[in-house]
Design an enzyme around this catalytic site. Sequence first.
Site, PDB file in Angstrom:
ATOM      1  N   ASP A  13       0.828  -1.212   0.000  1.00 10.16           N
ATOM      2  CA  ASP A  13       0.000   0.000   0.000  1.00 10.16           C
ATOM      3  C   ASP A  13       0.866   1.267   0.000  1.00 10.16           C
ATOM      4  OD1 ASP A  13      -2.307   1.460   0.030  1.00 10.16           O
ATOM      5  OD2 ASP A  13      -2.823   1.050   2.111  1.00 10.16           O
ATOM      6  N   ASN A  61     -10.581  -2.680  -6.116  1.00  7.72           N
ATOM      7  CA  ASN A  61      -9.798  -1.768  -6.969  1.00  7.72           C
ATOM      8  C   ASN A  61     -10.491  -1.410  -8.282  1.00  7.72           C
ATOM      9  OD1 ASN A  61      -6.542  -3.087  -5.939  1.00  7.72           O
ATOM     10  ND2 ASN A  61      -7.685  -1.329  -5.170  1.00  7.72           N
TER      11      ASN A  61
HETATM   12  C1  FPP Z   1      -2.000   0.183  -3.342  1.00  5.96           C
HETATM   13  O1  FPP Z   1      -1.490   1.493  -3.345  1.00  5.96           O
HETATM   14  C2  FPP Z   1      -1.408  -0.564  -4.434  1.00  5.96           C
HETATM   15  C3  FPP Z   1      -2.104  -1.145  -5.471  1.00  5.96           C
HETATM   16  C4  FPP Z   1      -3.557  -1.058  -5.590  1.00  5.96           C
HETATM   17  C5  FPP Z   1      -1.408  -1.848  -6.555  1.00  5.96           C
HETATM   18  C6  FPP Z   1      -0.234  -2.652  -6.136  1.00  5.96           C
HETATM   19  C7  FPP Z   1       0.394  -3.297  -7.265  1.00  5.96           C
HETATM   20  C8  FPP Z   1       1.740  -3.305  -7.491  1.00  5.96           C
HETATM   21  C9  FPP Z   1       2.709  -2.658  -6.586  1.00  5.96           C
HETATM   22  C10 FPP Z   1       2.341  -4.006  -8.661  1.00  5.96           C
HETATM   23  C11 FPP Z   1       1.728  -5.316  -9.004  1.00  5.96           C
HETATM   24  C12 FPP Z   1       2.558  -6.047  -9.937  1.00  5.96           C
HETATM   25  C13 FPP Z   1       2.138  -6.972 -10.841  1.00  5.96           C
HETATM   26  C14 FPP Z   1       3.136  -7.647 -11.659  1.00  5.96           C
HETATM   27  C15 FPP Z   1       0.730  -7.310 -11.040  1.00  5.96           C
HETATM   28  P1  FPP Z   1      -2.517   2.709  -3.462  1.00  5.96           P
HETATM   29  O2  FPP Z   1      -2.620   3.091  -4.883  1.00  5.96           O
HETATM   30  O3  FPP Z   1      -3.822   2.337  -2.820  1.00  5.96           O
HETATM   31  O4  FPP Z   1      -1.785   3.801  -2.629  1.00  5.96           O
HETATM   32  P2  FPP Z   1      -2.500   4.985  -1.824  1.00  5.96           P
HETATM   33  O5  FPP Z   1      -3.277   4.345  -0.712  1.00  5.96           O
HETATM   34  O6  FPP Z   1      -1.344   5.780  -1.337  1.00  5.96           O
HETATM   35  O7  FPP Z   1      -3.370   5.731  -2.803  1.00  5.96           O
END
Ligand code: FPP
Length: 235
Positions: A13, A61
């Site tokens: 996250d 998501n």
């Molecule tokens: C949460 O951060 C992260 C995600 C929803 C995506 C995580 C995915 C990856 C790091 C890469 C995955 C890789 C592959 C190969 C499929 P957020 O966007 O919710 O962060 P925030 O809470 O700060 O907005």
Amino acid sequence: MDQIPKHIAIIMDGNGRWAKERGKARTKGHFEGVKRVRDIAIYAKEKGVKCLTLYAFSTENWKRPTTEVSYLMSLPKYFFGTYMEEIMANDIKIEMIGERKNIPIAALEIFDKAIENSKHNKSMILNFAMNYGAIDEINEGIKKYTNEVLKGQRENDLKGDEFSAYLFTSSLPKVDLMIRTSGEKRLSNFLLYQLAYSELYFTDVYWPDFDHKEFDLALDDYKKRQRRYGGIDES
Ligand code: FPP
């Protein structure tokens, strides 16, 4: 207690906040996050971890703007296109859990190819939770179980943690340690059944900043804990 957790699950996250703090688009945070997936997977394997489950895309998501969803769905192509050779060289086996429906065909094909090509690798499983939600997983498990009972294929006598055989993770070891980055202290519909006895580790560090040092801190913290599963410490 084993010093190194056999199975670690991570809620990656904070990508969006990492990007915002740098005045960049949220997608930049995800892009940096993919690089950490590579770094932490190889480091975890070197440390002797046997299975690493990463929450890459949750059933919630889909509520994000379509441009961000499309970007997230393009990450498997970048990840496997860039790192598959290293994954093979490190003897890492790719697996995926979650609902295949709704994941774009192109992303599924890329995953399927990576899963097929790495199926004989033995050092560590790198398991991606894609379009994953624990409540859906449990609902599906209940349907499978009920069907077996109704068809007379098994008694209605479920005990202990036998229900784990009906979950997407049925072939994986128990989750010893769950890590969530970015300071949030929630499970967000991740492995709800599987985390019943797991150690939980929360860090304020955003996923793009979660490096080897941060991973070591999580392992050190785990080593200090005594897991008694509700019993008493007899040591
Ligand atoms: C949460 O951060 C992260 C995600 C929803 C995506 C995580 C995915 C990856 C790091 C890469 C995955 C890789 C592959 C190969 C499929 P957020 O966007 O919710 O962060 P925030 O809470 O700060 O907005």
